[in-house]
Design a protein around this motif. Structure first.
Motif, mmCIF file in Angstrom:
data_model
loop_
_atom_site.group_PDB
_atom_site.id
_atom_site.type_symbol
_atom_site.label_atom_id
_atom_site.label_comp_id
_atom_site.label_asym_id
_atom_site.label_seq_id
_atom_site.Cartn_x
_atom_site.Cartn_y
_atom_site.Cartn_z
ATOM 1 N N ALA A 286 4.252 -2.718 15.756
ATOM 2 C CA ALA A 286 5.220 -1.781 15.418
ATOM 3 C C ALA A 286 4.728 -0.454 14.546
ATOM 4 N N THR A 287 5.134 0.670 15.004
ATOM 5 C CA THR A 287 5.209 1.758 14.152
ATOM 6 C C THR A 287 6.562 2.240 13.346
ATOM 7 N N VAL A 288 6.242 1.864 12.214
ATOM 8 C CA VAL A 288 7.416 1.949 11.298
ATOM 9 C C VAL A 288 7.760 3.179 10.444
ATOM 10 N N VAL A 289 8.914 3.863 10.558
ATOM 11 C CA VAL A 289 9.024 4.995 9.782
ATOM 12 C C VAL A 289 10.050 4.679 8.846
ATOM 13 N N PHE A 290 10.292 5.393 7.743
ATOM 14 C CA PHE A 290 11.401 5.207 6.626
ATOM 15 C C PHE A 290 11.403 6.598 5.995
ATOM 16 N N TRP A 291 12.961 6.450 5.662
ATOM 17 C CA TRP A 291 13.405 8.048 5.131
ATOM 18 C C TRP A 291 14.525 7.804 4.411
ATOM 19 N N THR A 292 14.972 8.603 3.635
ATOM 20 C CA THR A 292 16.272 8.345 2.814
ATOM 21 C C THR A 292 16.936 9.844 2.815
ATOM 22 N N ASP A 293 18.258 9.779 2.690
ATOM 23 C CA ASP A 293 19.208 10.810 2.676
ATOM 24 C C ASP A 293 19.013 11.874 1.517
ATOM 25 N N SER A 294 18.418 11.177 0.417
ATOM 26 C CA SER A 294 18.473 12.117 -0.827
ATOM 27 C C SER A 294 16.937 12.685 -1.256
ATOM 28 N N PRO A 295 16.884 13.823 -1.372
ATOM 29 C CA PRO A 295 15.598 14.285 -1.808
ATOM 30 C C PRO A 295 15.229 13.615 -3.258
ATOM 31 N N ALA A 296 16.015 13.023 -3.959
ATOM 32 C CA ALA A 296 15.601 12.774 -5.062
ATOM 33 C C ALA A 296 14.971 11.174 -5.124
ATOM 34 N N ALA A 297 15.185 10.595 -3.959
ATOM 35 C CA ALA A 297 14.850 9.111 -3.664
ATOM 36 C C ALA A 297 13.516 9.250 -2.773
ATOM 37 N N GLU A 298 12.765 10.370 -2.445
ATOM 38 C CA GLU A 298 11.627 10.567 -1.647
ATOM 39 C C GLU A 298 10.429 9.897 -2.211
ATOM 40 N N GLU A 299 10.385 9.598 -3.535
ATOM 41 C CA GLU A 299 9.443 8.678 -4.232
ATOM 42 C C GLU A 299 9.458 7.426 -3.827
ATOM 43 N N THR A 300 10.578 6.956 -3.296
ATOM 44 C CA THR A 300 10.690 5.359 -2.939
ATOM 45 C C THR A 300 9.914 5.332 -1.500
ATOM 46 N N CYS A 301 9.885 6.361 -0.883
ATOM 47 C CA CYS A 301 9.277 6.213 0.348
ATOM 48 C C CYS A 301 7.632 5.927 0.095
ATOM 49 N N LEU A 302 7.158 6.572 -0.812
ATOM 50 C CA LEU A 302 5.534 6.190 -1.124
ATOM 51 C C LEU A 302 5.402 4.801 -1.450
ATOM 52 N N TRP A 303 6.352 4.297 -2.398
ATOM 53 C CA TRP A 303 6.417 2.734 -2.844
ATOM 54 C C TRP A 303 6.512 2.112 -1.617
ATOM 55 N N PHE A 304 7.566 2.305 -0.747
ATOM 56 C CA PHE A 304 7.645 1.515 0.311
ATOM 57 C C PHE A 304 6.509 1.389 1.310
ATOM 58 N N LYS A 305 5.784 2.550 1.510
ATOM 59 C CA LYS A 305 4.565 2.536 2.238
ATOM 60 C C LYS A 305 3.435 1.537 1.645
ATOM 61 N N SER A 306 3.294 1.711 0.197
ATOM 62 C CA SER A 306 2.361 0.720 -0.284
ATOM 63 C C SER A 306 2.769 -0.739 -0.130
ATOM 64 N N LEU A 307 3.883 -0.910 -0.186
ATOM 65 C CA LEU A 307 4.265 -2.404 -0.029
ATOM 66 C C LEU A 307 3.979 -2.863 1.221
ATOM 67 N N LEU A 308 4.169 -1.612 2.334
ATOM 68 C CA LEU A 308 3.820 -2.470 3.826
ATOM 69 C C LEU A 308 2.300 -2.624 4.051
ATOM 70 N N ALA A 309 1.555 -1.482 3.503
ATOM 71 C CA ALA A 309 0.115 -1.214 3.941
ATOM 72 C C ALA A 309 -0.804 -2.295 2.958
ATOM 73 N N GLY A 310 -0.519 -2.153 1.705
ATOM 74 C CA GLY A 310 -1.275 -2.836 0.741
ATOM 75 C C GLY A 310 -2.780 -2.121 0.934
ATOM 76 N N ALA A 311 -3.813 -2.914 0.199
ATOM 77 C CA ALA A 311 -4.851 -2.099 0.200
ATOM 78 C C ALA A 311 -5.773 -2.566 1.303
ATOM 79 N N PRO A 312 -6.817 -1.832 1.619
ATOM 80 C CA PRO A 312 -7.827 -2.439 2.527
ATOM 81 C C PRO A 312 -8.400 -3.612 2.049
ATOM 82 N N GLN A 313 -8.700 -4.491 3.149
ATOM 83 C CA GLN A 313 -9.280 -5.846 2.634
ATOM 84 C C GLN A 313 -10.661 -6.053 2.052
#
Length: 593
Positions: A286-313
């Motif tokens: 699956a290719t997952v995209v995520f976004w928010t309606d608020s520019p003030a919450a854009e930083e959440t997208c970076l955290w969300f991506k970190s949770l999905l991806a994690g670090a290289p093994q």
């Protein structure tokens, strides 16, 4: 497709709101209706009389110092398929714009150039007052395609996309307000004519399922690119290619009526998200995209991506790990409101390929705060002794524990795990089964596997599972796990670890699944191992521990369910951690054992 709490319609409506938010941001660079963002490499510089000046390199440089395309908003050509000749307006590859490319087919290039020239000359009267466009027309009338191969930088430019500009003037020809207006008028008319020609009937008007308003409806929706595994030319979310899928006499996308403008807005927004690395991540198939309606919450997208991806093994990405760790700590401390808009709607859309179409694997809608609450619950359920200092358990890290190699992980599992975490639903049973199978196969029970088993037993089986050792736990499976750990430790200490195979190597899986068939034998071996323990203080302490554990065991069951086996593994892990902790912190006590 699955949804959580509805908030303002489905994914198409949410994508349209995202498009509208970007349109209000002058720095977003989102394309308007009739235009699209394309990859441009060179600009043909002209004098006002149309004479050729230069082929200017407008490429950008990436972080490795290599030239890459420059993204520009240009008139939308609607895409090409097969061998059709369909020139773009005021931009295209050199085969169309100069009559030569790198494919070695001059006759074909000549045909493309003539179509490109004729398209622009058809606008000549309409755009007579625009100097830039007049120069383009004059250039196309005088240009000889064979001249292209004599240009100084032709080897780099052959086949690349080009735009036009006037020497000494800012901007490009297609950015003129007059040219844009003329193109938009032509594009709208051409699309309507195309629909009429194909269906032998005028474009349909009707109620849009998104806005509820009467508007011109889209017969076909623009294609969506960037979904892993999908057609490289793009694929559609809304598509009807067989009569069996149609009803009420409607054809193609009229069966799911969406206005032409809305189809453009949602596909433009989705293509934008799919091309943005900070709003996109791959989970399984699956290719997952995520976004928010608020520019003030854009930083959440970076955290969300970190949770999905994690670090290289193999090599830890310290920045990614720190980013996720800081986010989790901020949420635990209730400091989320300091860094984002907690009540902003947040969307997660998982897409997977299906021939020339796209499947919506999951669709989750909630506020940032609701997603954070679910994330915190997941984080608490994963908490277990022995993981201090380890990176947060991203979804990718969890999946690595289910298979011998990443290629063996079922592609659907990643999406199911993500959906359970962010939807607040039970974890997939296959996740638990896969980890138990891995433990049986390699007899390895590391902190990550123990954490996932604990989280599953708490959420799915509603079992009480402590973070660290609980000697008073009343469940027989838990006490049996402790007993096995104590038996193994006695064997290790009695032989100073000089064994080719321990009881764990031989009996661990059977002890968890069929205790009655294994523990009587292990207790006999234990008496032999205990007698060899030295000094006597260690033997006495081990006997006390065995007596304590055995006093909580009523019998050895013939069989334990998979959930009870999970509890057995957790207790074994807890007891082993307890042995390790005593060695680290109470050396005096250890020496006296």
């Amino acid at each position: 497709m699955s949804t959580t709490t509805a908030s303002g319609g489905g994914p198409l409506a949410a994508l349209i709101r995202y498009y509208d938010r970007l349109r209000e941001d002058s720095k977003s660079g989102i394309a308007e209706y009739g235009f699209s963002q394309e990859k441009v490499h060179f600009a043909i510089v002209l004098e006002t009389d149309g004479s050729f000046v230069a082929l200017e390199d407008v490429r950008e440089t990436n972080e490795k110092g290599k030239p890459i395309f420059r993204p520009l908003i240009v008139p939308d050509g609607g895409g090409r398929s097969g061998t059709s000749v369909q020139p773009n307006f005021c931009w295209d590859n050199t085969g169309y714009a100069l009559g030569r490319d790198n494919k070695g087919k001059p006759a074909r290039s000549k045909e493309l150039f003539e179509a490109f020239r004729d398209l622009h000359l058809s606008f000549r009267d309409e755009l007579e007052g625009d100097k830039g466009f007049a120069a383009v027309c004059s250039f196309l009338e005088a240009w000889k395609p064979a001249q292209a191969e004599k240009l100084p930088n032709w080897e780099d430019a052959a086949g690349m996309n080009v735009v036009f500009k006037l020497r000494g003037k800012p901007g490009y020809v297609h950015q003129s307000a007059v040219v844009r207006k003329a193109w938009l008028k032509r594009a709208t008319t051409s699309k309507a004519d195309a629909v009429e020609e194909k269906d032998n009937e005028p474009p349909q008007r009707g109620f849009s399922l998104i806005s509820g308003q009467v508007d011109e409806l889209a017969r076909l929706h623009p294609l969506i690119g960037g979904v892993a595994g999908a057609n490289t030319m793009g694929a559609a979310i809304v598509s009807f290619n067989l009569d069996a899928f149609e009803s009420y006499g409607k054809s193609q996308s009229y069966n799911a009526p969406v206005s032409v403008q809305e189809a453009f807005r949602y596909t433009t927004a989705l293509n934008r998200l799919l091309s943005d690395d900070s709003h996109r991540e791959r989970i399984g198939d699956a290719t997952v995209v995520f976004w928010t309606d608020s520019p003030a919450a854009e930083e959440t997208c970076l955290w969300f991506k970190s949770l999905l991806a994690g670090a290289p093994q193999a090599t830890e990405d310290a920045q990614t790990v720190d980013q996720l760790r800081n986010f989790l700590q901020a949420t635990r401390d209730g400091r989320l409101s300091d860094v984002s808009d907690p009540q902003a709607p947040f969307y997660i859309l998982g897409l997977s390929p299906n021939a020339s179409r796209l499947n919506v694997r999951f669709w989750l809608v909630a506020t940032v705060q609701q997603f954070v609450d679910r994330l915190l619950r997941h984080d608490r359920e994963l908490e277990i002794v022995g993981r201090e200092g380890e990176p947060p358990l991203s979804i990718r890290r969890i999946l690595w524990e289910t298979a011998r190699e990443p290629k063996d992980i079922p592609p659907q599992l990643a999406g199911e795990v993500a959906r359970s975490i962010f939807g607040g639903w039970p974890y997939p049973q296959f996740l638990f089964n896969a980890i138990v199978r891995r433990i049986r196969a390699d007899s390895e029970l590391n902190p990550r596997r123990a954490a996932v088993i604990k989280a599953f037993l708490i959420r799915n089986s509603q079992l009480e599972v402590p973070v660290s050792l609980d000697p008073q736990h009343t469940d027989q499976a838990y006490q049996l796990g402790r007993l096995f750990a104590a038996l193994e430790k006695t064997q290790e200490d009695s032989t100073d670890g000089k064994l080719n195979a321990t009881i764990k190597d031989r009996y661990f899986s059977a002890a968890g699944a069929t205790p009655a068939s294994v523990f009587p034998l292990l207790l006999k071996l234990h008496r032999h191992h205990l007698a060899k323990l030295d000094p006597p203080g260690r033997r006495i302490n081990r006997e006390k521990l065995m007596t304590e554990i055995m006093s909580n065991i009523r019998h050895f069951p013939a069989f334990m369910s998979l959930e009870k086996q999970g509890l057995f593994y957790i207790a074994y892990y807890h007891q082993r951690q307890e042995f390790f902790t005593k060695k680290e912190t109470t050396s005096q006590e250890t020496n006296n054992e």
